[in-house]
Enzyme design. Sequence first.
Site, mmCIF file in Angstrom:
data_model
loop_
_atom_site.group_PDB
_atom_site.id
_atom_site.type_symbol
_atom_site.label_atom_id
_atom_site.label_comp_id
_atom_site.label_asym_id
_atom_site.label_seq_id
_atom_site.Cartn_x
_atom_site.Cartn_y
_atom_site.Cartn_z
ATOM 1 N N CYS A 258 -16.531 11.431 17.863
ATOM 2 C CA CYS A 258 -17.108 11.187 19.205
ATOM 3 C C CYS A 258 -16.462 9.992 19.889
ATOM 4 O O CYS A 258 -16.790 9.664 21.027
ATOM 5 C CB CYS A 258 -18.625 10.989 19.081
ATOM 6 S SG CYS A 258 -19.103 9.423 18.338
ATOM 7 N N CYS B 45 -22.794 10.103 16.318
ATOM 8 C CA CYS B 45 -22.777 11.585 16.188
ATOM 9 C C CYS B 45 -23.086 12.009 14.761
ATOM 10 O O CYS B 45 -23.092 13.195 14.443
ATOM 11 C CB CYS B 45 -21.404 12.140 16.597
ATOM 12 S SG CYS B 45 -20.082 11.781 15.399
ATOM 13 N N ASP C 247 -6.640 -9.541 16.506
ATOM 14 C CA ASP C 247 -7.616 -10.584 16.147
ATOM 15 C C ASP C 247 -8.431 -10.948 17.389
ATOM 16 O O ASP C 247 -8.116 -10.523 18.503
ATOM 17 C CB ASP C 247 -6.888 -11.826 15.563
ATOM 18 C CG ASP C 247 -5.947 -12.499 16.558
ATOM 19 O OD1 ASP C 247 -4.742 -12.643 16.264
ATOM 20 O OD2 ASP C 247 -6.418 -12.881 17.645
ATOM 21 N N HIS D 109 -3.449 -3.042 21.409
ATOM 22 C CA HIS D 109 -3.323 -2.410 20.089
ATOM 23 C C HIS D 109 -4.645 -2.348 19.355
ATOM 24 O O HIS D 109 -4.688 -2.160 18.135
ATOM 25 C CB HIS D 109 -2.291 -3.164 19.241
ATOM 26 C CG HIS D 109 -0.891 -2.955 19.739
ATOM 27 N ND1 HIS D 109 0.146 -3.780 19.357
ATOM 28 C CD2 HIS D 109 -0.350 -2.047 20.581
ATOM 29 C CE1 HIS D 109 1.267 -3.366 19.944
ATOM 30 N NE2 HIS D 109 0.982 -2.325 20.696
ATOM 31 N N THR E 23 6.052 -13.146 20.433
ATOM 32 C CA THR E 23 6.306 -11.742 20.100
ATOM 33 C C THR E 23 7.805 -11.509 19.919
ATOM 34 O O THR E 23 8.616 -12.073 20.636
ATOM 35 C CB THR E 23 5.726 -10.772 21.165
ATOM 36 O OG1 THR E 23 6.012 -9.418 20.786
ATOM 37 C CG2 THR E 23 6.277 -11.039 22.548
HETATM 38 C C1 BV8 Z 1 3.732 4.809 21.109
HETATM 39 C C2 BV8 Z 1 -1.668 -2.626 15.393
HETATM 40 C C3 BV8 Z 1 3.833 6.945 22.047
HETATM 41 C C4 BV8 Z 1 -1.674 -2.245 13.957
HETATM 42 C C5 BV8 Z 1 0.668 -2.284 16.037
HETATM 43 C C6 BV8 Z 1 8.312 7.080 15.744
HETATM 44 C C7 BV8 Z 1 7.080 7.705 15.910
HETATM 45 C C8 BV8 Z 1 6.177 7.315 16.883
HETATM 46 C C9 BV8 Z 1 6.479 6.242 17.702
HETATM 47 C C10 BV8 Z 1 7.677 5.593 17.502
HETATM 48 C C11 BV8 Z 1 8.618 5.999 16.555
HETATM 49 N N1 BV8 Z 1 9.701 5.178 16.627
HETATM 50 C C12 BV8 Z 1 9.491 4.257 17.591
HETATM 51 C C13 BV8 Z 1 8.275 4.502 18.117
HETATM 52 C C14 BV8 Z 1 7.598 3.747 19.102
HETATM 53 C C15 BV8 Z 1 6.792 2.702 18.344
HETATM 54 C C16 BV8 Z 1 7.711 1.502 18.196
HETATM 55 O O1 BV8 Z 1 7.929 0.791 19.145
HETATM 56 N N2 BV8 Z 1 8.208 1.292 16.960
HETATM 57 C C17 BV8 Z 1 9.098 0.158 16.736
HETATM 58 C C18 BV8 Z 1 8.941 -0.323 15.293
HETATM 59 C C19 BV8 Z 1 10.533 0.591 17.059
HETATM 60 N N3 BV8 Z 1 5.640 2.383 19.148
HETATM 61 C C20 BV8 Z 1 4.494 3.052 18.949
HETATM 62 O O2 BV8 Z 1 4.309 3.860 18.078
HETATM 63 C C21 BV8 Z 1 3.410 2.723 19.970
HETATM 64 N N4 BV8 Z 1 2.925 3.952 20.516
HETATM 65 O O3 BV8 Z 1 4.906 4.673 21.266
HETATM 66 O O4 BV8 Z 1 3.048 5.907 21.490
HETATM 67 C C22 BV8 Z 1 2.889 7.906 22.636
HETATM 68 C C23 BV8 Z 1 3.152 8.362 23.916
HETATM 69 C C24 BV8 Z 1 2.299 9.284 24.460
HETATM 70 C C25 BV8 Z 1 1.183 9.715 23.746
HETATM 71 C C26 BV8 Z 1 0.918 9.219 22.471
HETATM 72 C C27 BV8 Z 1 1.780 8.301 21.905
HETATM 73 C C28 BV8 Z 1 2.226 2.014 19.328
HETATM 74 C C29 BV8 Z 1 2.659 0.733 18.673
HETATM 75 C C30 BV8 Z 1 1.435 -0.009 18.183
HETATM 76 C C31 BV8 Z 1 1.434 -0.081 16.664
HETATM 77 N N5 BV8 Z 1 0.423 -1.028 16.239
HETATM 78 N N6 BV8 Z 1 -0.334 -3.124 15.752
HETATM 79 C C32 BV8 Z 1 -1.817 -3.437 13.056
HETATM 80 O O5 BV8 Z 1 -1.806 -4.610 13.533
HETATM 81 O O6 BV8 Z 1 -1.951 -3.179 11.854
HETATM 82 S S1 BV8 Z 1 2.252 -2.847 16.249
HETATM 83 C C33 BV8 Z 1 2.780 -4.234 15.367
HETATM 84 O O7 BV8 Z 1 3.875 -4.814 16.078
HETATM 85 C C34 BV8 Z 1 1.920 -5.393 15.321
HETATM 86 O O8 BV8 Z 1 0.662 -5.053 15.014
HETATM 87 C C35 BV8 Z 1 2.101 -6.106 16.637
HETATM 88 O O9 BV8 Z 1 1.018 -5.770 17.431
HETATM 89 C C36 BV8 Z 1 3.332 -5.474 17.159
HETATM 90 C C37 BV8 Z 1 4.340 -6.434 17.736
HETATM 91 O O10 BV8 Z 1 4.654 -7.397 16.749
HETATM 92 P P1 BV8 Z 1 4.675 -8.930 17.210
HETATM 93 O O11 BV8 Z 1 3.331 -9.280 17.704
HETATM 94 O O12 BV8 Z 1 5.804 -9.161 18.134
HETATM 95 O O13 BV8 Z 1 4.883 -9.642 15.818
HETATM 96 P P2 BV8 Z 1 6.261 -9.866 15.053
HETATM 97 O O14 BV8 Z 1 5.940 -10.294 13.662
HETATM 98 O O15 BV8 Z 1 7.155 -8.697 15.258
HETATM 99 O O16 BV8 Z 1 6.910 -11.106 15.827
HETATM 100 C C38 BV8 Z 1 6.281 -12.373 15.754
HETATM 101 C C39 BV8 Z 1 7.024 -13.302 16.679
HETATM 102 O O17 BV8 Z 1 6.369 -14.563 16.657
HETATM 103 C C40 BV8 Z 1 8.470 -13.558 16.254
HETATM 104 O O18 BV8 Z 1 9.303 -13.526 17.392
HETATM 105 C C41 BV8 Z 1 8.432 -14.978 15.662
HETATM 106 O O19 BV8 Z 1 9.630 -15.686 15.912
HETATM 107 C C42 BV8 Z 1 7.293 -15.588 16.440
HETATM 108 N N7 BV8 Z 1 6.583 -16.663 15.732
HETATM 109 C C43 BV8 Z 1 6.347 -16.772 14.399
HETATM 110 N N8 BV8 Z 1 5.650 -17.914 14.164
HETATM 111 C C44 BV8 Z 1 5.448 -18.519 15.371
HETATM 112 C C45 BV8 Z 1 6.037 -17.722 16.368
HETATM 113 N N9 BV8 Z 1 6.015 -18.046 17.669
HETATM 114 C C46 BV8 Z 1 5.385 -19.205 18.007
HETATM 115 N N10 BV8 Z 1 4.791 -20.033 17.107
HETATM 116 C C47 BV8 Z 1 4.808 -19.715 15.794
HETATM 117 N N11 BV8 Z 1 4.214 -20.549 14.903
#
Ligand code: BV8
Length: 228
Positions: free
Chosen positions: A119, A138, A93, A108, A176
Amino acid sequence: MRVFVLTGAGISAESGLGTFRDKGGIWARFDPMKLATPEAFAHDPNQVHAFYNARRANLLSAESNAAHRAIARLGAALTEHGGDLFLCTQNIDDLHERAESSRVVHMHGELLKARCLRCEVVIPWRDDLGVEVPCPSCAQAGGLRPHVVWFGEMPLEMDTICDALQRADLFVAIGTSGSVYPAAGFVTEARGNGIRTCEVNLEPSDNARQFDETHYGPASTAVPAWVE
Ligand code: BV8
């Protein structure tokens, strides 16, 4: 003082944008493997575009909250006193920008931007964009995707992020769950570099034990309290 702040979906939760892993979160309602991977886009680009168009519509009616504004104040105060705030967000966002944070690193990607598959030009999102619209640079038809980092894709600006993580005096994770890598590993890296670590979250995250200091509560009150 150089401060590295990493934010996640929790900082935007009170602005009405969904988090991912909380009860009823986005990944509880939608399958990330069917909507947030390059393979999903190749298989059904219209379905993926529809998913992000719905989130974009929600974002356009949302507003930044007191937590975003407190981080913007922190950045201004650090700069004024010769320090530095490196603001890295996992969020796609623009609420940090709307709260007037000056430099935001979107590791992200950004929901309000599109990128050409061929491109790689990045352009502001327009509602008419989709698979039928040719790239304005492109002219490839069907080549525009959300400028968002999907699972299995390399996050953006990682060199800049790693450099900032080496130079920081304090690492702060806000809103996070600490469940997605490489972002989830930043606290370990900070600790390895002898950097003090702090978590500000609604409740203890998956890697809460790695933080020297913790503050829990809703971001809109806990973050301003921590910044002040
Ligand atoms: C990578 C954009 C390698 C999209 C997101 C199998 C295949 C490939 C990769 C993997 C695999 N298995 C594991 C992996 C690695 C993977 C990974 O980590 N998976 C996890 C699930 C285990 N990671 C990746 O794939 C990353 N890339 O590894 O690349 C590579 C290396 C070399 C060359 C090429 C590649 C890329 C990860 C990015 C994915 N995209 N976002 C979209 O938004 O649609 S990730 C997704 O989780 C979210 O979008 C967010 O960005 C991210 C983290 O989540 P949080 O922000 O922490 O949110 P969450 O809901 O989890 O937590 C919220 C928190 O807030 C909680 O703690 C809660 O208590 C708190 N909260 C709630 N309310 C409040 C609050 N706090 C305060 N006040 C409140 N009111």
